[in-house]
Design an enzyme around this catalytic site. Structure first.
Site, PDB file in Angstrom:
ATOM      1  N   GLY A  12      16.169  94.653  55.691  1.00 38.80           N
ATOM      2  CA  GLY A  12      16.624  93.390  54.964  1.00 38.80           C
ATOM      3  C   GLY A  12      17.471  92.202  55.653  1.00 38.80           C
ATOM      4  N   SER A  13      16.548  92.050  56.666  1.00 39.66           N
ATOM      5  CA  SER A  13      17.048  90.557  57.477  1.00 39.66           C
ATOM      6  C   SER A  13      16.809  89.431  56.746  1.00 39.66           C
ATOM      7  CB  SER A  13      16.786  90.723  58.986  1.00 39.66           C
ATOM      8  OG  SER A  13      15.157  90.341  59.028  1.00 39.66           O
ATOM      9  N   ASN A  14      15.628  89.455  56.304  1.00 41.91           N
ATOM     10  CA  ASN A  14      15.092  88.228  55.540  1.00 41.91           C
ATOM     11  C   ASN A  14      16.041  88.163  53.843  1.00 41.91           C
ATOM     12  OD1 ASN A  14      12.840  86.661  56.282  1.00 41.91           O
ATOM     13  ND2 ASN A  14      12.112  88.654  56.716  1.00 41.91           N
ATOM     14  N   MET A  84       7.261  97.287  51.094  1.00 43.02           N
ATOM     15  CA  MET A  84       6.265  98.017  51.660  1.00 43.02           C
ATOM     16  C   MET A  84       5.128  98.295  50.650  1.00 43.02           C
ATOM     17  SD  MET A  84       6.826  97.417  54.656  1.00 43.02           S
ATOM     18  CE  MET A  84       5.706  98.443  55.506  1.00 43.02           C
ATOM     19  N   ILE A  86       1.965  97.450  47.508  1.00 39.50           N
ATOM     20  CA  ILE A  86       1.251  96.426  47.176  1.00 39.50           C
ATOM     21  C   ILE A  86       1.725  96.289  45.711  1.00 39.50           C
ATOM     22  CG2 ILE A  86      -0.976  95.625  46.319  1.00 39.50           C
ATOM     23  CD1 ILE A  86      -1.713  96.123  49.038  1.00 39.50           C
ATOM     24  N   HIS A 103       5.555  86.777  55.161  1.00 38.69           N
ATOM     25  CA  HIS A 103       4.503  87.486  55.956  1.00 38.69           C
ATOM     26  C   HIS A 103       4.509  87.141  57.551  1.00 38.69           C
ATOM     27  CE1 HIS A 103       1.113  90.034  56.854  1.00 38.69           C
ATOM     28  NE2 HIS A 103       0.638  89.185  57.471  1.00 38.69           N
ATOM     29  N   ASP A 139      -1.248  90.048  50.689  1.00 33.05           N
ATOM     30  CA  ASP A 139      -0.997  88.973  51.414  1.00 33.05           C
ATOM     31  C   ASP A 139      -2.012  87.766  51.145  1.00 33.05           C
ATOM     32  OD1 ASP A 139       1.193  90.003  52.705  1.00 33.05           O
ATOM     33  OD2 ASP A 139      -0.256  90.986  54.008  1.00 33.05           O
ATOM     34  N   GLN A 167      11.773  82.488  62.837  1.00 33.83           N
ATOM     35  CA  GLN A 167      11.181  81.571  61.958  1.00 33.83           C
ATOM     36  C   GLN A 167      11.101  82.109  60.478  1.00 33.83           C
ATOM     37  OE1 GLN A 167      10.691  78.667  62.934  1.00 33.83           O
ATOM     38  NE2 GLN A 167      11.342  79.460  64.912  1.00 33.83           N
ATOM     39  N   GLU A 168      11.016  83.231  60.393  1.00 30.98           N
ATOM     40  CA  GLU A 168      10.786  83.636  58.926  1.00 30.98           C
ATOM     41  C   GLU A 168      12.080  83.300  58.194  1.00 30.98           C
ATOM     42  OE1 GLU A 168       9.698  87.929  58.166  1.00 30.98           O
ATOM     43  OE2 GLU A 168       8.833  87.857  60.224  1.00 30.98           O
TER      44      GLU A 168
HETATM   45  C1  GRF Z   1       9.367  91.026  58.040  1.00 36.00           C
HETATM   46  O1  GRF Z   1       8.761  90.688  59.309  1.00 36.00           O
HETATM   47  C2  GRF Z   1       8.596  90.391  56.927  1.00 36.00           C
HETATM   48  O2  GRF Z   1       7.876  89.369  57.187  1.00 36.00           O
HETATM   49  C3  GRF Z   1       7.781  91.573  56.639  1.00 36.00           C
HETATM   50  O3  GRF Z   1       8.553  92.572  56.729  1.00 36.00           O
HETATM   51  C4  GRF Z   1       9.735  92.480  57.657  1.00 36.00           C
HETATM   52  C5  GRF Z   1      10.769  92.953  57.031  1.00 36.00           C
HETATM   53  O4  GRF Z   1      11.875  92.484  57.633  1.00 36.00           O
HETATM   54  N1  GRF Z   1       7.138  91.701  55.338  1.00 36.00           N
HETATM   55  P1  GRF Z   1      13.437  92.450  57.051  1.00 36.00           P
HETATM   56  O5  GRF Z   1      13.581  93.742  56.211  1.00 36.00           O
HETATM   57  O6  GRF Z   1      13.516  91.239  56.227  1.00 36.00           O
HETATM   58  O7  GRF Z   1      14.352  92.514  58.171  1.00 36.00           O
END
Ligand code: GRF
Length: 196
Positions: A12-14, A84, A86, A103, A139, A167-168
């Site tokens: 969950g870092s995003n 994770m 589809i 992605h 994707d 960058q994400e």
């Molecule tokens: C990230 O690299 C994202 O692009 C991919 O899965 C990873 C998830 O990382 N879809 P996080 O759980 O957001 O840290």
């Protein structure tokens, strides 16, 4: 204000980047009970819901439960962030055009799992990150924002992943803001309104 629901499976870092950007996240859903992202949500007093796919007879009924939770929170945008699975018909029926994903590659190169490893094995000199709308493929949906990231001689999967992840965390909140401001338009496969 746009209500945002985030669907995760892990770290969950995003999700954290979206929270830190001050976006209005009203619910976080995970298919995994032990996803660290659920803890992040709780810490920020965001509803954190585990929905166990194994408890449902098929993908449709599982996704109907997700939709029920999203609707209860009047979600207008769904962000997949390390989810994770589809996405199936039910989620698409309800949220296509209102569902984004991040992605860790420059799509359409290296879709699916282990993109950073795929990039290293292929020997590309530049990889990156992509935010896109979700469609029925893996994707494959219309691209909103991309950032290039150099691949260095001594990169491992870990070092490249970390450089891409930085960058994400920048482009995902940016893309969500553009969506929230109503700037994005999808014309066939092209997304306009991104300032590019
Ligand atoms: C990230 O690299 C994202 O692009 C991919 O899965 C990873 C998830 O990382 N879809 P996080 O759980 O957001 O840290």
């Amino acid at each position: 204000m746009l209500n945002i629901g985030v669907i995760i499976s892990g770290r969950g870092s995003n999700l954290q980047a979206l929270i830190d950007a001050g976006l209005n996240i009203v619910v976080v859903i995970s298919d995994k009970a032990d996803a660290f992202g659920l803890e992040r949500a709780k810490k920020h007093k965001i509803d954190a819901v585990h929905i166990d796919p194994k408890k449902f007879k098929d993908k449709n009924t599982y996704e109907l439960e997700i939709v029920k939770v999203l609707q209860k929170h009047q979600v207008g945008l769904v962000c997949l962030a390390g989810y994770m699975r589809i996405v199936g018909d039910v989620l698409l029926e309800h949220y296509q055009g209102k569902m984004l994903n991040i992605h860790p590659a420059l799509l359409p190169a290296f879709p699916g799992l282990h993109s950073q490893k795929q990039a290293l094995e292929h020997g590309v000199k530049v990889s990156g990150a992509t935010v896109h709308f979700v469609d029925e493929g893996c994707d494959t949906g219309p691209i909103i924002l991309q950032t290039a990231v150099p691949v260095l001689d001594n990169d491992t999967e870990e070092t490249l992943s970390a450089r891409i992840l930085e960058q994400e965390h920048k482009i995902y909140p940016q893309a969500v803001k553009l969506f929230a401001e109503g700037k994005l338009k999808i014309v066939e496969r092209r997304v306009t309104g991104t300032g590019g």
